[in-house]
Scaffold this motif. Structure first.
Motif, PDB file in Angstrom:
ATOM      1  N   UNK A 114     -30.166  25.572  -5.205  1.00 12.93           N
ATOM      2  CA  UNK A 114     -29.177  24.583  -4.776  1.00 12.93           C
ATOM      3  C   UNK A 114     -27.919  24.702  -5.640  1.00 12.93           C
ATOM      4  N   UNK A 115     -26.968  23.805  -5.387  1.00 15.72           N
ATOM      5  CA  UNK A 115     -25.688  23.859  -6.105  1.00 15.72           C
ATOM      6  C   UNK A 115     -25.879  23.644  -7.604  1.00 15.72           C
ATOM      7  N   UNK A 116     -26.777  22.764  -7.977  1.00 18.92           N
ATOM      8  CA  UNK A 116     -27.029  22.516  -9.400  1.00 18.92           C
ATOM      9  C   UNK A 116     -27.552  23.785 -10.079  1.00 18.92           C
ATOM     10  N   UNK A 117     -28.440  24.497  -9.415  1.00 15.11           N
ATOM     11  CA  UNK A 117     -28.969  25.751  -9.967  1.00 15.11           C
ATOM     12  C   UNK A 117     -27.860  26.797 -10.062  1.00 15.11           C
ATOM     13  N   UNK A 118     -26.968  26.828  -9.062  1.00 16.61           N
ATOM     14  CA  UNK A 118     -25.856  27.777  -9.139  1.00 16.61           C
ATOM     15  C   UNK A 118     -24.937  27.431 -10.302  1.00 16.61           C
ATOM     16  N   UNK A 119     -24.668  26.156 -10.516  1.00  9.49           N
ATOM     17  CA  UNK A 119     -23.811  25.745 -11.629  1.00  9.49           C
ATOM     18  C   UNK A 119     -24.408  26.196 -12.964  1.00  9.49           C
ATOM     19  N   UNK A 120     -25.711  26.052 -13.115  1.00  3.35           N
ATOM     20  CA  UNK A 120     -26.378  26.510 -14.349  1.00  3.35           C
ATOM     21  C   UNK A 120     -26.276  28.026 -14.480  1.00  3.35           C
ATOM     22  N   UNK A 121     -26.471  28.739 -13.386  1.00  4.91           N
ATOM     23  CA  UNK A 121     -26.326  30.204 -13.382  1.00  4.91           C
ATOM     24  C   UNK A 121     -24.910  30.587 -13.812  1.00  4.91           C
ATOM     25  N   UNK A 122     -23.921  29.961 -13.196  1.00  3.84           N
ATOM     26  CA  UNK A 122     -22.510  30.255 -13.473  1.00  3.84           C
ATOM     27  C   UNK A 122     -22.170  30.023 -14.946  1.00  3.84           C
ATOM     28  N   UNK A 123     -22.607  28.899 -15.471  1.00  3.45           N
ATOM     29  CA  UNK A 123     -22.307  28.574 -16.868  1.00  3.45           C
ATOM     30  C   UNK A 123     -22.933  29.601 -17.820  1.00  3.45           C
ATOM     31  N   UNK A 124     -24.120  30.038 -17.493  1.00  2.00           N
ATOM     32  CA  UNK A 124     -24.776  31.061 -18.330  1.00  2.00           C
ATOM     33  C   UNK A 124     -24.065  32.414 -18.182  1.00  2.00           C
ATOM     34  N   UNK A 125     -23.692  32.763 -16.946  1.00  2.70           N
ATOM     35  CA  UNK A 125     -23.037  34.056 -16.701  1.00  2.70           C
ATOM     36  C   UNK A 125     -21.724  34.184 -17.466  1.00  2.70           C
ATOM     37  N   UNK A 126     -20.905  33.148 -17.454  1.00  6.39           N
ATOM     38  CA  UNK A 126     -19.579  33.259 -18.085  1.00  6.39           C
ATOM     39  C   UNK A 126     -19.647  33.320 -19.599  1.00  6.39           C
ATOM     40  N   UNK A 127     -20.801  33.014 -20.180  1.00  7.21           N
ATOM     41  CA  UNK A 127     -20.943  33.160 -21.629  1.00  7.21           C
ATOM     42  C   UNK A 127     -21.357  34.581 -22.017  1.00  7.21           C
ATOM     43  N   UNK A 128     -21.746  35.384 -21.035  1.00 10.67           N
ATOM     44  CA  UNK A 128     -22.306  36.698 -21.315  1.00 10.67           C
ATOM     45  C   UNK A 128     -21.282  37.835 -21.325  1.00 10.67           C
ATOM     46  N   UNK A 129     -20.179  37.680 -20.587  1.00  9.71           N
ATOM     47  CA  UNK A 129     -19.191  38.763 -20.490  1.00  9.71           C
ATOM     48  C   UNK A 129     -17.803  38.171 -20.289  1.00  9.71           C
ATOM     49  N   UNK A 130     -16.801  38.997 -20.490  1.00 13.77           N
ATOM     50  CA  UNK A 130     -15.417  38.571 -20.326  1.00 13.77           C
ATOM     51  C   UNK A 130     -14.949  38.893 -18.906  1.00 13.77           C
ATOM     52  N   UNK A 131     -14.460  37.880 -18.206  1.00  8.95           N
ATOM     53  CA  UNK A 131     -13.980  38.041 -16.832  1.00  8.95           C
ATOM     54  C   UNK A 131     -12.538  37.572 -16.740  1.00  8.95           C
ATOM     55  N   UNK A 132     -11.744  38.219 -15.884  1.00  7.62           N
ATOM     56  CA  UNK A 132     -10.387  37.749 -15.620  1.00  7.62           C
ATOM     57  C   UNK A 132     -10.425  36.610 -14.601  1.00  7.62           C
ATOM     58  N   UNK A 133     -11.372  36.680 -13.650  1.00  5.75           N
ATOM     59  CA  UNK A 133     -11.481  35.651 -12.627  1.00  5.75           C
ATOM     60  C   UNK A 133     -12.849  35.753 -11.961  1.00  5.75           C
ATOM     61  N   UNK A 134     -13.391  34.612 -11.613  1.00  7.30           N
ATOM     62  CA  UNK A 134     -14.631  34.554 -10.840  1.00  7.30           C
ATOM     63  C   UNK A 134     -14.424  33.535  -9.734  1.00  7.30           C
ATOM     64  N   UNK A 135     -14.782  33.927  -8.520  1.00  9.02           N
ATOM     65  CA  UNK A 135     -14.777  32.960  -7.419  1.00  9.02           C
ATOM     66  C   UNK A 135     -16.067  33.131  -6.633  1.00  9.02           C
TER      67      UNK A 135
END
Length: 152
Positions: free
Chosen positions: A112-133
């Motif tokens: 669900x959306x809550x699980x995606x939010x947790x995934x997203x928060x973990x992902x952005x701590x792992x690598x440097x991104x210019x943009x994610x959508x």
């Protein structure tokens, strides 16, 4: 690959649990030559593996999210690092390097959306991104793991 190989591959892509004798009967070969053809396709790498396809809804991962990533680090080290990081995320079911406006595309499956939010928060701590959508699939119209065999 000849027509027999193509027919065998089409059958196996739809149901890899079919017996060799059943496949042989369906395409008009005897069992041993059919088995040899399957073995040859496995040895050559045409058949990469045999898997069971699970139902995402029954596994509570019915939300499909397509994550578009842009980076300002276009180098092999960054890609290698991010590829390794992606292995730690079972939610990432597909990962592509793209041409055009987006550098990488991920197919992510979560509950669900809550699980995606947790995934997203973990992902952005792992690598440097210019943009994610992200884009959320509202309905699956067609899904297939079978590949066309007419181009061989």
């Amino acid at each position: 690959m000849d027509d027999f190989d193509k027919k065998i591959l089409q059958i196996l892509q739809h149901d890899c649990t079919r017996s060799v004798s059943d496949i042989a009967d369906q395409i008009g070969l005897s069992t041993t030559p059919c088995w040899r053809r399957i073995q040859a396709m496995e040895k050559s790498g045409i058949i990469k593996g045999r898997v069971a396809l699970a139902d995402p809804e029954k596994l509570n991962v019915g939300l499909t999210v397509f994550v578009m990533i842009k980076t300002n680090q276009h180098n092999p080290d960054w890609l290698n690092d991010f590829s390794q990081i992606s292995e730690d995320f079972p939610e990432i079911s597909e990962f592509y390097r793209m041409s055009g406006e987006v550098d990488y595309l991920l197919r992510v499956v979560v509950s669900d959306m809550k699980a995606y939010d947790a995934f997203y928060k973990k992902l952005i701590t792992q690598a440097s991104f210019a943009d994610i959508s992200s884009s959320f699939a509202m309905e699956e119209i067609k899904y297939s793991t079978a590949l066309p065999v007419d181009y061989v």
